[in-house]
Design a protein around this motif. Structure first.
Motif, mmCIF file in Angstrom:
data_model
loop_
_atom_site.group_PDB
_atom_site.id
_atom_site.type_symbol
_atom_site.label_atom_id
_atom_site.label_comp_id
_atom_site.label_asym_id
_atom_site.label_seq_id
_atom_site.Cartn_x
_atom_site.Cartn_y
_atom_site.Cartn_z
ATOM 1 N N PRO A 1 -6.836 54.966 -77.838
ATOM 2 C CA PRO A 1 -6.362 55.698 -79.023
ATOM 3 C C PRO A 1 -6.595 54.963 -80.332
ATOM 4 O O PRO A 1 -6.767 55.590 -81.379
ATOM 5 C CB PRO A 1 -4.861 55.881 -78.751
ATOM 6 C CG PRO A 1 -4.533 55.032 -77.585
ATOM 7 C CD PRO A 1 -5.779 54.720 -76.863
ATOM 8 N N ALA A 2 -6.622 53.614 -80.286
ATOM 9 C CA ALA A 2 -6.870 52.855 -81.520
ATOM 10 C C ALA A 2 -8.266 53.150 -82.060
ATOM 11 O O ALA A 2 -8.468 53.229 -83.278
ATOM 12 C CB ALA A 2 -6.714 51.360 -81.261
ATOM 13 N N LEU A 3 -9.237 53.353 -81.159
ATOM 14 C CA LEU A 3 -10.601 53.677 -81.578
ATOM 15 C C LEU A 3 -10.635 55.046 -82.259
ATOM 16 O O LEU A 3 -11.299 55.225 -83.286
ATOM 17 C CB LEU A 3 -11.535 53.662 -80.368
ATOM 18 C CG LEU A 3 -13.001 54.055 -80.622
ATOM 19 C CD1 LEU A 3 -13.648 53.113 -81.623
ATOM 20 C CD2 LEU A 3 -13.777 54.070 -79.309
ATOM 21 N N PHE A 4 -9.915 56.007 -81.700
ATOM 22 C CA PHE A 4 -9.850 57.331 -82.308
ATOM 23 C C PHE A 4 -9.206 57.269 -83.686
ATOM 24 O O PHE A 4 -9.634 57.956 -84.616
ATOM 25 C CB PHE A 4 -9.069 58.284 -81.405
ATOM 26 C CG PHE A 4 -8.910 59.665 -81.979
ATOM 27 C CD1 PHE A 4 -10.014 60.465 -82.218
ATOM 28 C CD2 PHE A 4 -7.658 60.163 -82.294
ATOM 29 C CE1 PHE A 4 -9.877 61.742 -82.758
ATOM 30 C CE2 PHE A 4 -7.505 61.433 -82.835
ATOM 31 C CZ PHE A 4 -8.619 62.221 -83.058
ATOM 32 N N MET A 5 -8.180 56.416 -83.829
ATOM 33 C CA MET A 5 -7.519 56.271 -85.134
ATOM 34 C C MET A 5 -8.499 55.743 -86.176
ATOM 35 O O MET A 5 -8.536 56.216 -87.311
ATOM 36 C CB MET A 5 -6.327 55.328 -85.002
ATOM 37 C CG MET A 5 -5.217 55.836 -84.102
ATOM 38 S SD MET A 5 -4.281 57.201 -84.822
ATOM 39 C CE MET A 5 -3.285 56.322 -86.010
ATOM 40 N N LYS B 1 -11.044 58.587 -87.073
ATOM 41 C CA LYS B 1 -10.536 59.704 -87.866
ATOM 42 C C LYS B 1 -10.135 59.288 -89.282
ATOM 43 O O LYS B 1 -10.353 60.039 -90.238
ATOM 44 C CB LYS B 1 -9.374 60.401 -87.155
ATOM 45 C CG LYS B 1 -8.043 59.700 -87.185
ATOM 46 C CD LYS B 1 -6.964 60.636 -86.634
ATOM 47 C CE LYS B 1 -5.576 60.058 -86.805
ATOM 48 N NZ LYS B 1 -4.520 61.017 -86.401
ATOM 49 N N TYR B 2 -9.580 58.072 -89.455
ATOM 50 C CA TYR B 2 -9.193 57.663 -90.809
ATOM 51 C C TYR B 2 -10.410 57.296 -91.660
ATOM 52 O O TYR B 2 -10.428 57.561 -92.866
ATOM 53 C CB TYR B 2 -8.205 56.505 -90.749
ATOM 54 C CG TYR B 2 -6.810 56.942 -90.352
ATOM 55 C CD1 TYR B 2 -6.158 57.965 -91.038
ATOM 56 C CD2 TYR B 2 -6.160 56.364 -89.279
ATOM 57 C CE1 TYR B 2 -4.893 58.392 -90.662
ATOM 58 C CE2 TYR B 2 -4.889 56.781 -88.889
ATOM 59 C CZ TYR B 2 -4.266 57.795 -89.593
ATOM 60 O OH TYR B 2 -3.022 58.216 -89.214
ATOM 61 N N ALA B 3 -11.426 56.708 -91.033
ATOM 62 C CA ALA B 3 -12.664 56.428 -91.767
ATOM 63 C C ALA B 3 -13.321 57.739 -92.188
ATOM 64 O O ALA B 3 -13.798 57.882 -93.322
ATOM 65 C CB ALA B 3 -13.616 55.607 -90.906
ATOM 66 N N GLY B 4 -13.331 58.709 -91.281
ATOM 67 C CA GLY B 4 -13.900 60.010 -91.608
ATOM 68 C C GLY B 4 -13.116 60.729 -92.690
ATOM 69 O O GLY B 4 -13.691 61.339 -93.587
#
Length: 218
Positions: free
Chosen positions: A72-76, A79-82
């Motif tokens: 989940p840290a990778l998804f965070m 998504k925040y960079a995007g």
């Protein structure tokens, strides 16, 4: 009964068409580029979208959804960079609209064309496509539901589903490109209306950024 590994082809076709027609960062960016810089540059942006969508489809085929759910840290981070990038594109469009509003001699196309997010439309569109919240959630949730896990050759249903998305996307973007070119001619002398439309598109990008920041794979 599946069609070459696709569990319900016509339901998928209708769903994919509806999702493609919904306003999103990809379509709005290509429309903005075509309005500001013409058909040729609009198609450069569309090519960037095509490559970006192809990469997302490939990642989906390789099991990206499972990886993001496992970490989940990778998804965070993604998504925040995007979200930050989409918001940055939106702010640039709004700033271009403000400059147009202040400058009574330049057309909106001239002002937008000098905005940083209008330079190198292929590269910008590629990044926007990879960070498109609509595409990410579509491919990692809706898309995979129509693949029969028991089908012996998983690549076949992936190619069928991908072809459907690409045909719809390419057709829709082509319509937007020519529409944007006509809008540029229609609004070239209507400074305030053009600036309002540009700021509206910019605000939508900021909203897409907020939406991506709040996105979830669950």
């Amino acid at each position: 009964m599946s069609f070459y590994g696709v569990t319900d082809l016509w339901t998928y076709v209708l769903g994919a068409l509806g999702i493609i027609l919904l306003p999103g960062p990809n379509s709005l960016y290509v429309l903005s580029v075509a309005t500001a810089r013409g058909v040729r540059e609009g198609y450069k942006g569309a090519a960037g979208i095509f490559v970006g969508d192809s990469i997302l489809l490939m990642l989906t085929a390789l099991g990206a959804a499972g990886i993001l759910r496992t970490y989940p840290a990778l998804f965070m981070v993604v998504k925040y960079a995007g979200a930050a990038y989409l918001a940055w594109v939106g702010v640039n469009l709004i700033w271009a609209a403000i400059q147009k509003w202040r400058n009574k001699t330049a057309t909106v196309a001239e002002t937008q064309a000098t905005a940083i997010n209008m330079q190198n439309p292929f590269k910008r569109a590629l990044v926007i496509s990879l960070l498109n919240p609509k595409a990410i959630l579509f491919l990692l949730s809706f898309f995979v539901q129509f693949i029969d896990p028991a089908y012996p050759t998983p690549a076949v249903p992936f190619l069928i589903l991908s072809a459907v998305v690409m045909v719809f996307s390419t057709t829709y973007l082509s319509v937007l490109i020519f529409l944007g070119s006509r809008l540029a001619r229609s609004f070239s002398q209507r400074r305030r209306l053009s600036a309002s439309l540009s700021s509206g598109v910019g605000s939508m990008f900021v909203w897409f950024g907020v939406k991506l920041a709040n996105a979830s794979l669950h």
